[in-house]
Design a protein around this motif. Structure first.
Motif, PDB file in Angstrom:
ATOM      1  N   LYS A   1      40.264 -21.392  14.499  1.00 15.98           N
ATOM      2  CA  LYS A   1      40.121 -20.642  15.726  1.00 15.98           C
ATOM      3  C   LYS A   1      38.869 -20.459  16.279  1.00 15.98           C
ATOM      4  O   LYS A   1      38.367 -20.499  17.581  1.00 15.98           O
ATOM      5  N   MET A   2      37.959 -20.113  15.262  1.00 15.15           N
ATOM      6  CA  MET A   2      36.360 -19.720  15.633  1.00 15.15           C
ATOM      7  C   MET A   2      35.830 -21.210  16.504  1.00 15.15           C
ATOM      8  O   MET A   2      35.363 -21.054  17.343  1.00 15.15           O
TER       9      MET A   2
ATOM     10  N   ARG B   1      42.433 -21.155   8.957  1.00 17.73           N
ATOM     11  CA  ARG B   1      43.087 -20.896  10.256  1.00 17.73           C
ATOM     12  C   ARG B   1      41.817 -19.995  11.164  1.00 17.73           C
ATOM     13  O   ARG B   1      41.702 -20.314  12.179  1.00 17.73           O
ATOM     14  N   ARG B   2      41.140 -19.392  10.459  1.00 20.04           N
ATOM     15  CA  ARG B   2      40.078 -18.534  11.068  1.00 20.04           C
ATOM     16  C   ARG B   2      38.860 -19.445  11.565  1.00 20.04           C
ATOM     17  O   ARG B   2      38.276 -19.305  12.759  1.00 20.04           O
TER      18      ARG B   2
ATOM     19  N   GLY C   1      44.482 -19.255   5.127  1.00 17.60           N
ATOM     20  CA  GLY C   1      44.030 -17.961   5.913  1.00 17.60           C
ATOM     21  C   GLY C   1      42.521 -18.359   6.318  1.00 17.60           C
ATOM     22  O   GLY C   1      42.345 -18.207   7.437  1.00 17.60           O
ATOM     23  N   MET C   2      41.692 -18.807   5.448  1.00 19.34           N
ATOM     24  CA  MET C   2      39.984 -19.044   5.895  1.00 19.34           C
ATOM     25  C   MET C   2      40.146 -20.262   6.988  1.00 19.34           C
ATOM     26  O   MET C   2      39.520 -20.071   7.838  1.00 19.34           O
TER      27      MET C   2
END
Length: 143
Positions: A132-133, A128-129, A125-126
């Motif tokens: 993307k960032m 992937r974020r 989860g983290m």
């Protein structure tokens, strides 16, 4: 024999359905115009984001937002539109504008060169974020 099926429109119902279809077509065309105007508005927001970034100005301008809401609510009253509808609509537009400006501000400036970033655990989860960032910032990400 003379009974109507429950799926058949009542007498005069076929004409009403044609009228409704025509009116809904007009609504659909108006909705397309609204979407085109929102897209044009966001294009101007991009220009504002660039000016703010270059001048070092913050994204949020609370005074401008208050003034905008008061002005739009005044215009809405003249058009006999409900205040709460107009306030909600413009609060949503302002939120989208701030979000768009934040995205524009997050992009790499011309003097910053893209980097390669490795992220361990990029599929969680983290991770992937973070992936993307960094991609949104213009960097190449190794996951």
């Amino acid at each position: 024999m003379g009974e109507k099926s429950e799926h058949e429109p009542p007498e005069g119902g076929a004409e009403a359905e044609r009228q409704i279809a025509t009116l809904r077509g007009r609504i659909d065309a108006l909705d397309e115009e609204i979407l085109a105007l929102v897209a044009r508005r966001l294009d101007v927001v991009d220009d504002i984001a660039l000016v703010k970034r270059e001048a070092g100005l913050p994204i949020r301008d609370a005074q401008r937002e208050r003034t905008l809401l008061e002005s739009r609510e005044g215009s809405a009253r003249k058009l006999q539109l409900p205040d709460d509808l107009v306030e909600s609509l413009f609060r949503l537009l302002m939120w989208a504008s701030r979000d768009r400006q934040a995205q524009q501000s997050a992009r790499l400036s011309a003097e910053t060169s893209p980097r390669t970033v490795a992220i361990i655990g990029a599929h969680g989860g983290m991770g992937r974020r973070l992936k993307k960032m960094f991609e949104d910032l213009g960097h190449r990400v190794l996951a």
